[in-house]
Design a protein around this motif. Structure first.
Motif, PDB file in Angstrom:
ATOM      1  N   ARG A   1     -21.685  -0.566  29.595  1.00  0.00           N
ATOM      2  CA  ARG A   1     -20.423  -1.483  29.076  1.00  0.00           C
ATOM      3  C   ARG A   1     -19.068  -0.667  28.638  1.00  0.00           C
ATOM      4  NH1 ARG A   1     -23.359  -5.618  25.722  1.00  0.00           N
ATOM      5  NH2 ARG A   1     -25.276  -4.388  25.298  1.00  0.00           N
TER       6      ARG A   1
ATOM      7  N   LEU B   1     -22.762  -2.305  19.489  1.00  0.00           N
ATOM      8  CA  LEU B   1     -23.418  -3.295  20.047  1.00  0.00           C
ATOM      9  C   LEU B   1     -25.250  -2.842  19.544  1.00  0.00           C
ATOM     10  CD1 LEU B   1     -22.258  -1.715  23.611  1.00  0.00           C
ATOM     11  CD2 LEU B   1     -22.661  -3.680  22.819  1.00  0.00           C
TER      12      LEU B   1
ATOM     13  N   VAL C   1     -26.531   0.623  25.862  1.00  0.00           N
ATOM     14  CA  VAL C   1     -24.991   0.441  26.348  1.00  0.00           C
ATOM     15  C   VAL C   1     -24.730   0.132  27.162  1.00  0.00           C
ATOM     16  CG1 VAL C   1     -22.777   0.920  26.369  1.00  0.00           C
ATOM     17  CG2 VAL C   1     -23.957   1.957  23.998  1.00  0.00           C
TER      18      VAL C   1
END
Ligand code: Z57
Length: 838
Positions: A635, A586, A632
């Motif tokens: 998620r 990510l 982030v």
């Protein structure tokens, strides 16, 4: 006796209040108990008082069945299982008893009509945490199944004043608090001071000739401790059978105090009392490790001697001769913790009851059956001969004598095999001398079993290979199981209602009836209801997490859960490597479309196990970074739920999408959490270890996410010498995970914090995390893909539940009864208890 008719008249009304099951009677009984047991009235009563009043109301109904059961067993001299275990991880009793009595809904209504809330009352109960993990909880599930299958049984153990410690978190580290579970009283137990027995410790032995000129030995102890039994009723599911869990509490015997008082040594007498009571003070908080502490050996002989003396008392009261001990009782040894029983029964029979050695040995060998629960070398119990002889001088002589006969037997079958003799001897003489408890258990038992197919196979091939060669007929497998009453009916009422609506309720006693669900997989509205139930359970858990961790988690995300004791072989840190891998992806690619996940951990580390405590700190540290990184978003979330215990477990399994069973193959004997998850519709990501193998066989490989080396491959890799560095160098994602950890990215820039863990992973790692890393990551990708296809996921989830019938502890217990115990079931009629007083 002359007063019996009067007694009968008086009990007539009392009996209705104490046994009646109508809502009106339950309410009246509840208020009676509030007044006359708690001594409270509503203006003063706390929620805990109400809990106690309800608990006593339920206990009365149990006692009615308990008395009928005890009367029947006594009348029929029924063959009885004595289940000896240092641990019984019972969990809260009230809810389970309501389920098994079949009055949950009625009581809920009665409590509501009184303006109270049943969930609030259930939540008041301090759970008896008299166990560490799998082994202790298995014993509790087996008590439930033995009662449900109407098998006469007594559970025998220790009434620890302090059970497993309560886990707190301070700055992300585990801290321990004493578990004062008895502080507000325990309504489920009944003390039986009249059945107290004495246990000797220390001192010396001397030989003498008895009146018939026979050579005998007497043991002059240094200390005598009194064991007082406390009984807890164990009711079967919608059946009258109510068996007993009998736990021993240690006290100083009065006579010893008096001697000291007379000699004027007041403080000495008090000291003696304190040291006696230490025996049942606290549960050793280790799972799968033996510390070899003297107090632990004292606990073992204490509860074992109490229990065997109790069995002999029962036998004699039924006017049976001691020669029939093994017909009346079969004694199951839950691991080697009670294995000293082999020597203690010999001592009781030979020294205290004057039976000849050979006959006593026949009785002993026909009485015990031994369950092994682990392949971990550090869990195998061995006592320094010196310590053993100090505390148990007579038992040491008996062990030597057993060993003498036993090694003759080995020599007769395997002549000129000195290595074999050294390996099989009850005494390890390779360095400092030790008594080997697993060897004693094998020699003294008529049956030996492992707890999953692979585990039993490895016992036969490896750990107990010599004993398998000598006694192949003793070995058998009994794959573990768990009780669907607690882990489905009680903890997942939404699912229970759906199952009952769909296939009726026979599955609760016959879990294989869940098969009937297979046809519903094709029913879209059923699938929808299945999904909604899981969502509702996840929502409840999210509320709990919000309240306890202050973290907001999305119930729509994939709940990916590992709850169990923290241990390197169970590899919680493998799951952390996956989390960091996703995090790195990510960070490198902020718009990456990943399946949102909530990672949940729970479990206690043994207080002296530094690496396990560091793993907890690792989890909480990674959580801090991941949960607070705006890149982030929502998620990924990482949550460590503190103080994982039975009560919390019951909230977790029903809310799981993914069950993490990632131990290194060949290390987890069975696992039982794996079963609780799958029954509640979680899919498993797991290695071919323990019962995972059998779960996968049952649910079908297409409904299970497999990864990792097999036990055989692990063995081969270790033999060819494992080199973690190669994996690190050749796998860029793995390298990045480790490099970030090394750099201190998850430890506020401090590169030292996780160094012990990283060093181990990179240089020797007994648990081969890097060898399984890539395979694990790929399996997790399949999980993420599958979850995106909701319809496919729900089908897999339904099929998991539908195919878990094998893993009911009823199946396990039925196999123990048929193959090992030879215990017929005994039907219990509800008797009019007043009649018994005539
Ligand atoms: C314990 O919880 C277990 C084995 C032990 O030797 C000790 Br000590 C404690 C566990 C195993 O690790 C699990 O794999 C198994 O499922 C459980 O016992 C019940 O058999």
């Amino acid at each position: 006796m002359q007063t019996a008719p009067k007694l009968q008249i008086e009990t007539a009304r009392v009996e209705d209040d104490r046994t009646g099951l109508s809502i009106e009677t339950l309410k009246r009984a509840f208020l009676d108990n509030l007044f006359y047991i708690q001594g409270k009235f509503p203006r003063l009563a706390t929620q805990h008082d109400y809990y106690m009043a309800l608990a006593y109301t339920v206990r009365d109904r149990l006692l009615q069945r308990w008395i009928s059961t005890a009367a029947t067993y006594t009348e029929q001299s029924s063959r009885t299982v004595a289940y000896l275990s240092a641990e019984f991880l019972m969990g809260p009793q009230l809810g389970n008893n309501l389920i098994n009595l079949g009055i949950y809904d009625r009581v809920q209504q009665a409590i509501e009509e009184l303006g109270l809330n049943l969930d609030t009352l259930l939540d008041q109960e301090e759970e008896p945490g008299l166990g560490n993990g799998g082994l202790g909880r298995l014993a509790a599930c087996y008590l439930d199944s033995m009662a449900t299958l109407e098998i006469p049984s007594l559970g025998y153990g220790i009434r620890y004043e302090f059970g497993i410690f309560k886990q707190g978190l301070q700055n992300g580290w585990q801290v321990e608090f004493t578990d004062k579970w008895l502080r507000l009283g325990n309504p489920w137990e009944i003390p039986r001071p009249d059945w107290a027995v004495q246990v000797k410790l220390g001192g010396y032995t001397e030989a003498y000739l008895d009146a018939n000129g026979h050579y005998r030995v007497r043991w002059i102890p240094r200390q005598v401790v009194k064991g007082v039994p406390y009984d807890t009723p164990i009711l079967g599911y919608q059946i009258n059978t109510c068996n007993t869990l009998r736990l021993w509490s240690a006290q100083a015997p009065e006579s010893f105090d008096f001697e000291a008082f007379n000699s004027g040594d007041y403080l000495g007498a008090v000291q003696e009392k304190i040291s006696s009571e230490n025996l049942s003070k606290v549960l050793y908080p280790n799972d799968n490790v033996s510390q070899g502490k003297q107090l632990r050996l004292a606990q073992q002989i204490f509860f074992v001697s109490c229990s065997l003396q109790d069995m002999i008392r029962i036998l004699l009261r039924q006017k049976l001769p001691l020669s029939e001990f093994s017909q009346k009782f079969t004694v199951q040894l839950n691991d080697t913790h009670p294995a000293i029983a082999v020597a203690e029964l010999m001592r009781l029979l030979v020294d205290e009851h004057g039976i000849a050695w050979d006959q006593a040995w026949d009785i002993t060998r026909n009485s015990f059956a031994y369950t092994n629960h682990t392949l971990m070398p550090e869990a195998l119990e061995r006592w320094p001969v010196e310590m053993f002889g100090q505390m148990l001088p007579r038992h040491l002589e008996i062990v030597y004598e057993i060993n003498h006969h036993f090694l003759d037997e080995v020599r007769a079958k395997f002549p000129d095999d000195g290595d074999r003799i050294r390996r099989m001897s009850l005494i390890d003489e390779s360095g400092e001398r030790f008594v080997r408890m697993a060897n004693l258990a094998c020699v003294g038992s008529y049956a030996i079993n492992g707890v999953a197919a692979l585990h039993t196979e490895l016992l036969q091939k490896d750990v107990l290979h010599d004993f398998y060669q000598l006694y192949p007929e003793k070995f058998n497998n009994k794959t573990n199981g768990v009780t669907p009453r607690r882990f489905m009916v009680l903890s997942n009422p939404r699912l229970t209602h759906l199952l009952n609506d769909t296939i009726g309720d026979s599955w609760v006693q016959h879990l294989d009836h869940l098969q009937k669900l297979e046809t519903s997989v094709e029913d879209a509205s059923f699938r929808q209801r299945w999904w909604e139930i899981k969502q509702a359970n996840k929502h409840d858990l999210a509320t709990y997490i919000q309240a306890h961790n202050g973290i907001t988690v999305d119930p729509e995300s994939l709940f990916d859960i590992q709850v169990k004791r923290i241990h390197e072989y169970k590899r919680q840190h493998l799951m952390v490597l996956h989390i960091i891998t996703l995090y790195n992806r990510l960070k490198a690619n902020p718009n990456l479309d990943i399946t949102p996940r909530t990672f949940l951990f729970g479990g206690k580390a043994a207080p002296g196990y530094m690496m396990a405590k560091l793993i907890i700190k690792l989890i909480t540290s990674v959580a801090d970074v991941v949960n607070n990184d705006p890149a982030v978003g929502d998620r990924l979330k990482v949550v460590f739920l503190k103080n994982f215990n039975v009560k919390l477990a019951q909230h977790i399994y029903p809310a799981a999408d993914l069950s993490e069973q990632v131990s290194m193959a060949g290390k987890e004997a069975s696992g039982t959490g794996n079963m609780k998850f799958a029954m509640n519709g979680a899919l498993t990501i797991g290695t071919l270890d323990g019962a995972n193998i059998e779960i996968r066989e049952e649910v079908g490989p297409e409904n299970f996410f497999l990864f990792g080396l097999t036990a055989a491959e692990v063995k081969a890799l270790k033999a060819s010498s494992y080199n973690p560095w190669n994996y690190y160098q050749s796998n860029p994602e793995l390298k990045e995970v480790i490099d970030r950890l090394k750099a201190g990215d998850f430890s506020g820039g401090n590169p030292d914090l996780f160094r012990p863990l990283i060093d181990s992973l990179l240089s020797w790692d007994n648990y081969l995390l890097f060898a399984d890393y890539q395979s694990y990551i790929e399996a997790q990708e399949k999980v993420s893909q599958a979850y995106r296809d909701r319809d496919r996921w729900v089908r897999m989830s339904i099929l998991n539940t539908a195919r878990m019938g094998k893993f009911s502890s009823d199946r396990s217990i039925a196999e123990y009864a048929a193959d090992i115990w030879q215990t017929p079931s005994v039907k219990i009629e509800l008797t009019d208890n007043a009649r018994l007083s005539r």
